[in-house]
Design a protein around this motif. Structure first.
Motif, mmCIF file in Angstrom:
data_model
loop_
_atom_site.group_PDB
_atom_site.id
_atom_site.type_symbol
_atom_site.label_atom_id
_atom_site.label_comp_id
_atom_site.label_asym_id
_atom_site.label_seq_id
_atom_site.Cartn_x
_atom_site.Cartn_y
_atom_site.Cartn_z
ATOM 1 N N LEU A 228 33.920 30.665 31.030
ATOM 2 C CA LEU A 228 35.052 30.507 30.116
ATOM 3 C C LEU A 228 34.594 30.012 28.750
ATOM 4 N N LEU A 229 33.716 29.007 28.743
ATOM 5 C CA LEU A 229 33.219 28.459 27.479
ATOM 6 C C LEU A 229 32.466 29.510 26.682
ATOM 7 N N THR A 230 31.611 30.268 27.355
ATOM 8 C CA THR A 230 30.845 31.306 26.669
ATOM 9 C C THR A 230 31.751 32.386 26.108
ATOM 10 N N GLY A 231 32.816 32.693 26.840
ATOM 11 C CA GLY A 231 33.692 33.783 26.419
ATOM 12 C C GLY A 231 34.653 33.427 25.299
ATOM 13 N N VAL A 232 35.127 32.185 25.248
ATOM 14 C CA VAL A 232 36.211 31.862 24.313
ATOM 15 C C VAL A 232 35.784 30.978 23.144
ATOM 16 N N GLN B 299 50.177 32.182 23.892
ATOM 17 C CA GLN B 299 50.689 32.392 25.240
ATOM 18 C C GLN B 299 50.145 33.674 25.866
ATOM 19 N N GLU B 300 49.218 34.344 25.170
ATOM 20 C CA GLU B 300 48.682 35.592 25.698
ATOM 21 C C GLU B 300 47.780 35.337 26.909
ATOM 22 N N VAL B 301 47.594 36.395 27.722
ATOM 23 C CA VAL B 301 46.672 36.328 28.857
ATOM 24 C C VAL B 301 45.262 36.503 28.304
ATOM 25 N N TYR B 302 44.591 35.409 28.042
ATOM 26 C CA TYR B 302 43.258 35.438 27.437
ATOM 27 C C TYR B 302 42.299 34.590 28.258
ATOM 28 N N ALA B 303 42.482 33.282 28.221
ATOM 29 C CA ALA B 303 41.635 32.413 29.037
ATOM 30 C C ALA B 303 41.827 32.704 30.514
ATOM 31 N N THR B 304 43.048 33.087 30.894
ATOM 32 C CA THR B 304 43.315 33.413 32.302
ATOM 33 C C THR B 304 42.452 34.572 32.764
ATOM 34 N N ALA B 305 42.298 35.589 31.905
ATOM 35 C CA ALA B 305 41.456 36.730 32.265
ATOM 36 C C ALA B 305 40.007 36.308 32.433
ATOM 37 N N SER B 306 39.527 35.416 31.574
ATOM 38 C CA SER B 306 38.157 34.934 31.678
ATOM 39 C C SER B 306 37.954 34.130 32.969
ATOM 40 N N ILE B 307 38.903 33.266 33.277
ATOM 41 C CA ILE B 307 38.790 32.467 34.504
ATOM 42 C C ILE B 307 38.790 33.371 35.736
ATOM 43 N N ALA B 308 39.655 34.387 35.726
ATOM 44 C CA ALA B 308 39.708 35.316 36.861
ATOM 45 C C ALA B 308 38.387 36.051 37.031
ATOM 46 N N GLY B 309 37.796 36.499 35.916
ATOM 47 C CA GLY B 309 36.510 37.182 35.997
ATOM 48 C C GLY B 309 35.397 36.273 36.476
ATOM 49 N N GLY B 310 35.400 35.021 36.009
ATOM 50 C CA GLY B 310 34.385 34.070 36.470
ATOM 51 C C GLY B 310 34.508 33.774 37.953
ATOM 52 N N ILE B 311 35.739 33.585 38.420
ATOM 53 C CA ILE B 311 35.950 33.328 39.846
ATOM 54 C C ILE B 311 35.509 34.525 40.676
ATOM 55 N N GLY C 91 29.571 44.278 37.774
ATOM 56 C CA GLY C 91 30.467 45.381 37.423
ATOM 57 C C GLY C 91 31.918 45.081 37.771
ATOM 58 N N LEU C 92 32.158 44.517 38.952
ATOM 59 C CA LEU C 92 33.530 44.215 39.357
ATOM 60 C C LEU C 92 34.128 43.100 38.514
ATOM 61 N N ALA C 93 33.340 42.076 38.218
ATOM 62 C CA ALA C 93 33.849 40.972 37.400
ATOM 63 C C ALA C 93 34.152 41.443 35.980
ATOM 64 N N LEU C 94 33.282 42.281 35.425
ATOM 65 C CA LEU C 94 33.544 42.843 34.101
ATOM 66 C C LEU C 94 34.829 43.665 34.100
ATOM 67 N N THR C 95 34.994 44.497 35.119
ATOM 68 C CA THR C 95 36.177 45.354 35.206
ATOM 69 C C THR C 95 37.447 44.527 35.320
ATOM 70 N N LEU C 96 37.400 43.472 36.125
ATOM 71 C CA LEU C 96 38.584 42.635 36.304
ATOM 72 C C LEU C 96 38.963 41.931 35.005
ATOM 73 N N THR C 97 37.989 41.298 34.353
ATOM 74 C CA THR C 97 38.277 40.581 33.105
ATOM 75 C C THR C 97 38.782 41.530 32.026
ATOM 76 N N LEU C 98 38.091 42.637 31.860
ATOM 77 C CA LEU C 98 38.477 43.596 30.829
ATOM 78 C C LEU C 98 39.829 44.227 31.150
ATOM 79 N N GLY C 99 40.055 44.539 32.434
ATOM 80 C CA GLY C 99 41.324 45.145 32.814
ATOM 81 C C GLY C 99 42.508 44.223 32.553
#
Length: 250
Positions: free
Chosen positions: A126-130, A149-161, A178-186
């Protein structure tokens, strides 16, 4: 895997640097301002990550190629300034989404390589991404995306998890990345396309109920007693959904 992670990290630096250049152009900054915004966006998050994890020296000092990549990105952007300036306003959040996905996975991967716990790895992703994008937006006098209020940090946390969880389950690193990248980007691109956002907490005033019809009470009752019985508005903290927020703003 080391080569794959390195080139993904370099791709993230390029994409984030380009987002910094675009924002600098829209903020009417000079070439030095473009270089500053590109640098803090491209290597700011990774620098804070290495400092928190105690990595010495930080990655761009150990490998100055990152700095040359940023300088080359800014130089090419100046040459093609006319085309950069005409890019759609959607391009900046989309480029930022790609950088967010890449740096989230890179940050979590590096933390795991240093034998950090899963929770710490998610936070480092999360820190690296935001962090770089936050500094970029502050320098450009914008509210950082992560604070909206946008889905931003939430997407990063989901990808990290997802990355940490898949690694714990023994999934090969390439597939996990690949899956973590796809989830965060999606998640981030879906939020941009459909304007998805999280509910917000707001201080709202609840109006009193309508006064009941008179019932013909005692005409000699004390007026002050009647005033005390009058309902007053109440202030409460309520959760407001994105739909309610859009109706209120409209």
């Amino acid at each position: 895997m080391t080569g794959l992670v390195y080139w993904l990290d370099m791709a993230g630096v390029i994409v984030f640097s380009l987002s910094g250049v675009i924002l600098a152009c829209r903020s009417r900054m000079d070439p030095f301002g473009m270089l500053v915004l590109a640098a803090v966006t491209g290597i700011g998050g990774g620098t804070l990550r290495d400092l928190v994890l105690g990595v010495r020296p930080v990655f761009w000092i150990a490998d100055p190629t990152y700095l040359w990549v940023i300088i080359a990105t800014v130089g090419l952007s100046i040459v093609g300034f006319h085309y950069i300036h005409r890019l759609s306003r959607v391009f900046l959040p989309v480029a930022d989404a790609f950088g967010l996905a890449l740096f989230t996975v890179i940050g979590a991967h590096k933390a795991l390589q240093l034998e950090a716990s899963g929770v710490v790895a998610v936070l480092m992703g999360l820190l690296t991404g935001v962090a770089g994008g936050m500094v970029r937006d502050v320098l450009a006098h914008r509210v950082p995306m992560v604070l909206r209020q946008e889905v931003y940090a939430t997407a990063s946390i989901a990808g990290g998890i997802a990355y940490v969880g898949l690694g714990a389950l023994g999934v090969p690193a390439g597939i996990a990345i690949g899956l973590a990248l796809t989830l965060t980007l999606g998640l981030r691109l879906s939020a941009i396309h459909w304007r998805l956002s999280l509910p917000v907490f707001a201080w709202v005033v609840i109006p009193p109920p309508a006064d009941p019809a008179p019932t013909g009470g005692d005409p000699g009752a004390d007026d002050s007693e009647a005033e005390r019985r009058v309902a007053r508005p109440k202030a409460r903290v309520r959760m407001i959904s994105p739909r309610q927020r859009s109706r209120k703003d409209g």
